[in-house]
Design a protein around this motif. Structure first.
Motif, PDB file in Angstrom:
ATOM      1  N   PRO A 139       2.772  45.125  27.247  1.00 22.64           N
ATOM      2  CA  PRO A 139       2.344  45.749  28.505  1.00 22.64           C
ATOM      3  C   PRO A 139       2.939  47.137  28.720  1.00 22.64           C
ATOM      4  O   PRO A 139       2.244  48.048  29.196  1.00 22.64           O
ATOM      5  CB  PRO A 139       2.824  44.764  29.578  1.00 22.64           C
ATOM      6  N   ALA A 140       4.194  47.321  28.372  1.00 18.30           N
ATOM      7  CA  ALA A 140       4.817  48.634  28.575  1.00 18.30           C
ATOM      8  C   ALA A 140       4.166  49.684  27.690  1.00 18.30           C
ATOM      9  O   ALA A 140       3.899  50.813  28.129  1.00 18.30           O
ATOM     10  CB  ALA A 140       6.317  48.548  28.289  1.00 18.30           C
ATOM     11  N   TRP A 141       3.883  49.308  26.456  1.00 21.75           N
ATOM     12  CA  TRP A 141       3.226  50.259  25.551  1.00 21.75           C
ATOM     13  C   TRP A 141       1.819  50.569  26.036  1.00 21.75           C
ATOM     14  O   TRP A 141       1.376  51.729  26.024  1.00 21.75           O
ATOM     15  CB  TRP A 141       3.198  49.674  24.136  1.00 21.75           C
ATOM     16  N   ARG A 142       1.083  49.542  26.479  1.00 16.97           N
ATOM     17  CA  ARG A 142      -0.294  49.752  26.958  1.00 16.97           C
ATOM     18  C   ARG A 142      -0.304  50.663  28.185  1.00 16.97           C
ATOM     19  O   ARG A 142      -1.211  51.475  28.354  1.00 16.97           O
ATOM     20  CB  ARG A 142      -0.949  48.411  27.270  1.00 16.97           C
ATOM     21  N   SER A 143       0.699  50.510  29.025  1.00 12.54           N
ATOM     22  CA  SER A 143       0.767  51.358  30.214  1.00 12.54           C
ATOM     23  C   SER A 143       0.943  52.823  29.822  1.00 12.54           C
ATOM     24  O   SER A 143       0.293  53.712  30.387  1.00 12.54           O
ATOM     25  CB  SER A 143       1.927  50.899  31.106  1.00 12.54           C
ATOM     26  N   ARG A 144       1.811  53.073  28.833  1.00 12.74           N
ATOM     27  CA  ARG A 144       2.001  54.451  28.369  1.00 12.74           C
ATOM     28  C   ARG A 144       0.719  55.004  27.749  1.00 12.74           C
ATOM     29  O   ARG A 144       0.357  56.158  27.977  1.00 12.74           O
ATOM     30  CB  ARG A 144       3.147  54.496  27.344  1.00 12.74           C
ATOM     31  N   ARG A 145       0.046  54.173  26.967  1.00 12.26           N
ATOM     32  CA  ARG A 145      -1.190  54.634  26.332  1.00 12.26           C
ATOM     33  C   ARG A 145      -2.266  54.909  27.375  1.00 12.26           C
ATOM     34  O   ARG A 145      -2.958  55.935  27.328  1.00 12.26           O
ATOM     35  CB  ARG A 145      -1.692  53.591  25.332  1.00 12.26           C
ATOM     36  N   ASP A 146      -2.432  53.993  28.323  1.00 12.56           N
ATOM     37  CA  ASP A 146      -3.483  54.161  29.332  1.00 12.56           C
ATOM     38  C   ASP A 146      -3.214  55.388  30.200  1.00 12.56           C
ATOM     39  O   ASP A 146      -4.151  56.094  30.607  1.00 12.56           O
ATOM     40  CB  ASP A 146      -3.576  52.907  30.195  1.00 12.56           C
ATOM     41  N   GLN A 147      -1.950  55.643  30.487  1.00 10.22           N
ATOM     42  CA  GLN A 147      -1.619  56.833  31.273  1.00 10.22           C
ATOM     43  C   GLN A 147      -1.974  58.103  30.503  1.00 10.22           C
ATOM     44  O   GLN A 147      -2.529  59.057  31.069  1.00 10.22           O
ATOM     45  CB  GLN A 147      -0.132  56.830  31.620  1.00 10.22           C
ATOM     46  N   ALA A 148      -1.683  58.117  29.214  1.00  7.61           N
ATOM     47  CA  ALA A 148      -2.021  59.294  28.399  1.00  7.61           C
ATOM     48  C   ALA A 148      -3.522  59.499  28.337  1.00  7.61           C
ATOM     49  O   ALA A 148      -4.020  60.633  28.393  1.00  7.61           O
ATOM     50  CB  ALA A 148      -1.441  59.140  26.992  1.00  7.61           C
ATOM     51  N   LEU A 149      -4.282  58.410  28.235  1.00  4.67           N
ATOM     52  CA  LEU A 149      -5.739  58.533  28.214  1.00  4.67           C
ATOM     53  C   LEU A 149      -6.269  59.018  29.558  1.00  4.67           C
ATOM     54  O   LEU A 149      -7.193  59.831  29.618  1.00  4.67           O
ATOM     55  CB  LEU A 149      -6.368  57.177  27.866  1.00  4.67           C
ATOM     56  N   ALA A 150      -5.677  58.509  30.641  1.00  2.00           N
ATOM     57  CA  ALA A 150      -6.153  58.885  31.972  1.00  2.00           C
ATOM     58  C   ALA A 150      -5.895  60.354  32.263  1.00  2.00           C
ATOM     59  O   ALA A 150      -6.649  60.995  33.013  1.00  2.00           O
ATOM     60  CB  ALA A 150      -5.472  58.012  33.030  1.00  2.00           C
TER      61      ALA A 150
END
Length: 528
Positions: free
Chosen positions: A228-239
């Motif tokens: 979840p922590a990694w996905r949050s970082r990735r999703d923020q970068a995409l957003a």
């Protein structure tokens, strides 16, 4: 037939590949290295007990350990082995066979040595071995992982070899017996790793021009896309919509879930590495602050390295682009000069010696594919891999006037650390641009999987090699049948298990069963 039904049928049939003979000896540490060590030790011990003079010979590439006995002592040697009570098998070796990986059907008819000894009294060389199996009985090791017994002819004051070896054709009949390290006689042991010594002649202890006696490390890049922590970082970068990197187009293929899915492949890739390339020195796993829960990070031969430890400019982190991470691998503190780079979906399929990847002078081997890098502009490519290949081509054309056209096979990449530093200095702008690209873009370069190898070839530090290889797309309908054949035959040096599209739970379950059957032996890196 629906794909899911086909997968379920194979799942039911997969465990049926348990053809372990009843006479196989179960070993908790079953592996090609274990089988070769145990067989060689037994042969040497029995000959010593019978007071049969012998010495170990350096084997030809791809051969198991070799023990030499004078032809005059052949009958005594065979009697000593046959009467030992050990379940030894033997077969006459065909004349002139120096090819790598002799299978039992290439050796000749295997018989219990106790019954076959009388028929081998005129043999010039025989294969001696036993049958071993893992506790799961899905890994069987036969005489192809045993040792060879050669009978040398006495001519005047010399002993003459019956076939080629890397060192010499003759030795003095009454020459000095010395001790030699295990790495001289077992191709699966590297210098410094051997724990045994063996009786030999001084001629076989020399450092030969093509010996590989330098350490070779292995480097993995790994990500757990379910974190979840990694996905949050990735999703923020995409957003955020902009990664602060170059202006190259961002492809959907760069962010697909399949790129970040972990099915425990790393565990089994490591098992394949230590089973079939136990000569590897240290293993480095490069991650974005993640550690597999099953990994024993206290083991001295393995270390997890975070991105922030190796990036020239940590301010560009986090990145989710393997091209970016691969531009920084040579910055790992303590990494050996010579190393293999692997993705976690790379697997070794059978025993490989270091000379598969390196020459004794340090030159690296690379393995061109029949697949082509397309011509055109990178901006017009949907595939980030093709775009990077086009960019690599432009860079090499600018320097050497030569055109890169072929991709490389998905097998471990042999690299040199100093060559990577040289590339980074020479192409500093391209390295920097790729390193700060959070996701794969059409402006990227692919250093470890293409550029470094063709650059090395054009300046004389890399040469093409050959490898028995296959690529498996997990999402294809034919994959279950292919996996079953691979498990039964085990004929590939290396293979890649990849997914070009999201897979089903049935497909993932099948992969897990295949990997556990192919690599049943845990590594020392796994927590109990």
């Amino acid at each position: 037939m629906p794909v899911i039904t086909l997968y379920r049928q194979l799942q039911e049939r997969l465990p049926s590949w348990e053809t372990t003979p009843r006479s196989a000896l179960i070993r908790e540490d079953a592996s090609p290295l274990q089988a070769q060590r145990e067989t060689l030790d037994i042969v040497c011990t029995l000959l010593s007990a019978a007071k049969v003079p012998y010495f170990c010979v350096r084997p030809m590439p791809g051969h198991p350990p070799v023990v030499a006995v004078s032809q005059r002592d052949r009958k005594r040697a065979l009697t000593a082995l046959a009467s030992s009570g050990r379940p030894l098998l033997a077969a006459r070796l065909p004349y002139g066979k120096h090819a790598r990986g002799l299978a039992p059907d290439e050796i000749g008819r295997l018989r219990p040595l106790k019954r076959a000894a009388a028929m081998l009294n005129d043999a010039w060389a025989i294969r001696v071995g036993m049958l071993f199996a893992s506790p799961s009985r899905t890994l069987t090791l036969g005489p192809e992982h045993g040792c060879d017994l050669e009978f040398w002819a006495k001519q005047k004051n010399l002993l003459v070899a019956p076939r080629a070896n890397p060192a010499c054709a003759v030795v003095p009949a009454k020459g000095e017996i010395v001790e030699g390290g295990e790495e001289l006689f077992n191709p699966l042991v590297s210098a410094g790793q051997g724990v045994r010594t063996y009786r030999t002649r001084r001629e076989f202890t020399r450092r030969l021009v093509d010996d590989i006696d330098f350490p070779i490390d292995a480097v993995y890049t790994w990500v757990d896309g379910s974190d979840p922590a990694w996905r949050s970082r990735r999703d923020q970068a995409l957003a955020e919509g902009s990664d602060g990197g170059p202006s190259g187009a961002l492809s959907e293929m760069a962010t697909t879930e399949a790129r970040f899915t972990s099915r425990d492949e790393l565990r089994y890739s490591l098992r394949s590495l230590l089973t079939y390339a136990p000569w590897i020195n240290r293993v480095w796993i490069v991650t974005d602050g993640q550690t597999p829960p099953w990994l024993d990070t206290s083991h001295p031969r393995i270390r997890v390295v975070e991105h922030k430890e190796i990036f020239n400019d940590p301010s560009v982190l986090p990145v989710f682009n393997s091209h970016a991470i691969e531009t920084q691998l040579h910055h790992i503190d303590g990494l050996a000069e010579h190393f293999l780079y692997l993705n976690d979906d790379f697997f070794l399929g059978r025993p490989l010696a270091p000379r598969m990847f390196f020459e004794g002078n340090g030159i690296t081997h690379f393995f061109p594919s029949l697949a082509h890098v397309p011509f055109g502009e990178p901006e017009g490519e949907e595939s980030p891999v093709h775009a990077a290949g086009i960019n690599n081509r432009r860079m090499l054309e600018d320097i050497y006037g030569r055109t890169l056209t072929r991709k490389l096979k998905h097998v471990p990449y042999a690299l040199r650390r100093t060559a990577m530093f040289e590339l980074e200095e020479r192409f500093s702008d391209e390295f920097e641009a790729t390193a700060c690209s959070k996701f794969r873009r059409t402006s990227d370069i692919s250093v470890t999987s293409s550029l470094a190898h063709y650059y090395g070839y054009l300046n004389g530090r890399a040469v093409p090699g050959t490898v028995e290889y296959t690529y498996v797309d997990l999402s294809l309908r034919k994959t279950p049948a292919k996996l079953r054949r691979m498990l039964a035959r085990r004929k590939h040096d290396a293979f890649c298990l990849n997914d070009t599209a999201p897979t089903t739970p049935e497909q993932d379950a099948l992969l897990g069963r295949f990997l556990e059957a192919y690599y049943p032996m845990p590594t020392p890196f796994e927590l109990a």
